[in-house]
Design an enzyme around this catalytic site. Structure first.
Site, PDB file in Angstrom:
ATOM      1  N   LEU A  23     -77.892  44.202  19.067  1.00 47.35           N
ATOM      2  CA  LEU A  23     -76.392  43.561  19.250  1.00 47.35           C
ATOM      3  C   LEU A  23     -75.780  44.540  19.521  1.00 47.35           C
ATOM      4  O   LEU A  23     -75.610  46.318  19.703  1.00 47.35           O
ATOM      5  CB  LEU A  23     -75.708  43.407  17.194  1.00 47.35           C
ATOM      6  CG  LEU A  23     -76.276  42.106  16.793  1.00 47.35           C
ATOM      7  CD1 LEU A  23     -75.474  42.462  14.952  1.00 47.35           C
ATOM      8  CD2 LEU A  23     -76.524  41.467  17.200  1.00 47.35           C
ATOM      9  N   ASP A  24     -74.649  44.497  20.222  1.00 46.93           N
ATOM     10  CA  ASP A  24     -74.216  45.351  21.081  1.00 46.93           C
ATOM     11  C   ASP A  24     -73.421  46.018  20.052  1.00 46.93           C
ATOM     12  O   ASP A  24     -73.162  45.019  18.677  1.00 46.93           O
ATOM     13  CB  ASP A  24     -72.940  44.475  21.794  1.00 46.93           C
ATOM     14  CG  ASP A  24     -73.368  43.668  23.630  1.00 46.93           C
ATOM     15  OD1 ASP A  24     -74.904  43.796  23.116  1.00 46.93           O
ATOM     16  OD2 ASP A  24     -72.538  41.903  23.162  1.00 46.93           O
ATOM     17  N   ARG A  25     -73.181  47.317  20.347  1.00 51.61           N
ATOM     18  CA  ARG A  25     -72.493  48.540  19.532  1.00 51.61           C
ATOM     19  C   ARG A  25     -70.720  47.419  19.111  1.00 51.61           C
ATOM     20  O   ARG A  25     -70.652  47.353  18.099  1.00 51.61           O
ATOM     21  CB  ARG A  25     -71.169  49.037  20.582  1.00 51.61           C
ATOM     22  CG  ARG A  25     -70.850  50.590  19.401  1.00 51.61           C
ATOM     23  CD  ARG A  25     -70.016  51.239  20.499  1.00 51.61           C
ATOM     24  NE  ARG A  25     -70.557  51.791  21.396  1.00 51.61           N
ATOM     25  CZ  ARG A  25     -70.615  53.580  21.367  1.00 51.61           C
ATOM     26  NH1 ARG A  25     -70.633  54.174  19.735  1.00 51.61           N
ATOM     27  NH2 ARG A  25     -71.525  54.339  22.113  1.00 51.61           N
ATOM     28  N   ARG A  52     -71.366  36.002  25.239  1.00 51.46           N
ATOM     29  CA  ARG A  52     -69.864  36.260  25.824  1.00 51.46           C
ATOM     30  C   ARG A  52     -70.079  36.080  27.311  1.00 51.46           C
ATOM     31  O   ARG A  52     -68.728  35.791  28.026  1.00 51.46           O
ATOM     32  CB  ARG A  52     -70.071  38.230  26.181  1.00 51.46           C
ATOM     33  CG  ARG A  52     -70.028  38.933  24.858  1.00 51.46           C
ATOM     34  CD  ARG A  52     -70.464  40.323  25.132  1.00 51.46           C
ATOM     35  NE  ARG A  52     -69.511  41.109  25.913  1.00 51.46           N
ATOM     36  CZ  ARG A  52     -70.267  42.757  26.157  1.00 51.46           C
ATOM     37  NH1 ARG A  52     -70.644  43.278  25.420  1.00 51.46           N
ATOM     38  NH2 ARG A  52     -68.803  43.265  26.980  1.00 51.46           N
TER      39      ARG A  52
END
Length: 290
Positions: free
Chosen positions: A128-130, A230
């Site tokens: 997962l993205d930060r 996104r």
């Protein structure tokens, strides 16, 4: 035993535990159950839907993780001999990068295994993205990692995200495009309605809540491309809040409005389908209910 109850009426074990342990998050309660801390009539059980009858005795064993093992930014939701499902907080990387080696979910869980199961190793299954919170799978051996990754599309039955986006989204929909990664330090993904040699990406979304300024969407991924949600939210003119990289103007959460809410997959060793669902982030709901 730390806690003990005598059952007065018929119930399901997980539902009873939610009520009995109301001071804990739903994920914490699931973790206690999945890690073998719950004892029903003298026998350890991990079955969420175990039927309770009047007169049954439910007990919770004392903490199985050493008291001095403090996990920062990550909570174990499920664990067995082959894998772990965890919930990662926003702001924590999944694994180290060139610029950040310390604050990662991988480092926290490796520390946990070294203290509790020193013969076990940890393997990344997906990321997962930060700034995205939510559910992640880690493997505890190479075979499980490879089995999950090599048949990811077949094994993973559901990946549902919650996306808090800008503006009023009026109806449900599907977004389909081809994604390519741009050059430069930003590594921004670009979307095209025509096949431009990129990777096909398909995103389905349903409106869960909507106000004049923001909407909460339940997003299901048919494909799993980098930054897919996104860039697709930007495509429809409703960027994820806090996502300046993809066109957001608002940042009320001081984080990315994206949460990996549910995941369902076939366990590569047992063949059973497991499904995990996390709580809706409270700061998401505050945008609608104050």
């Amino acid at each position: 035993m730390a806690n003990e109850w005598r059952i007065n009426e018929q119930d399901e074990l997980l539902k009873f535990l939610y009520k009995a342990l109301s001071g804990k998050s739903r994920n914490s309660v699931k973790s206690i159950l999945s890690r073998g801390q719950v004892v029903l009539n003298g026998k350890v059980t991990t079955q969420f839907n175990e039927k309770l009858q009047p007169g049954d005795k439910v007990q919770i064993k004392n903490r199985v993780v050493p008291e001095d093992v403090k996990l920062r930014g990550v909570e174990i939701v499920y664990e067995d001999e082959d894998l772990m499902v965890v919930e990662k907080a926003a702001g924590l990387l999944t694994i180290a990068t060139d610029t950040e080696k310390q604050a990662t979910a991988y480092r926290e869980l490796t520390y946990y295994l070294r203290r509790t199961q020193p013969k076990r190793q940890l393997f990344i299954v997906h990321r997962l993205d930060r700034d995205t919170s939510g559910l992640l799978i880690f493997a505890k051996n190479k075979e499980t990692q490879q089995a999950l990754q090599n048949a990811w599309k077949e094994n993973v039955k559901e990946r549902t995200y919650l996306a808090l986006v800008e503006g009023h989204v009026a109806k449900d929909g599907t977004i389909s495009s081809w994604l390519t990664e741009g050059k430069g330090p930003a590594h921004k993904m670009h979307s095209s309605q025509k096949d431009n040699g990129g990777k096909k990406a398909i995103t389905h979304y349903k409106v869960a809540k909507a106000s004049r300024d923001m909407s909460l969407l339940e997003v299901n991924l048919e494909t799993g491309r980098k930054n897919q949600i996104r860039v697709h939210m930007q495509d429809i003119g409703h960027p994820v809040v806090g996502d300046k990289k993809y066109g957001a103007r608002l940042n009320p959460l001081r984080r990315l409005g994206l949460h990996a809410y549910a995941i369902s997959f076939v366990h590569p060793k047992t063949g059973k389908t497991l499904r995990f669902e996390s709580d809706v982030p409270k700061d998401f709901l505050k945008m609608f209910f104050g």
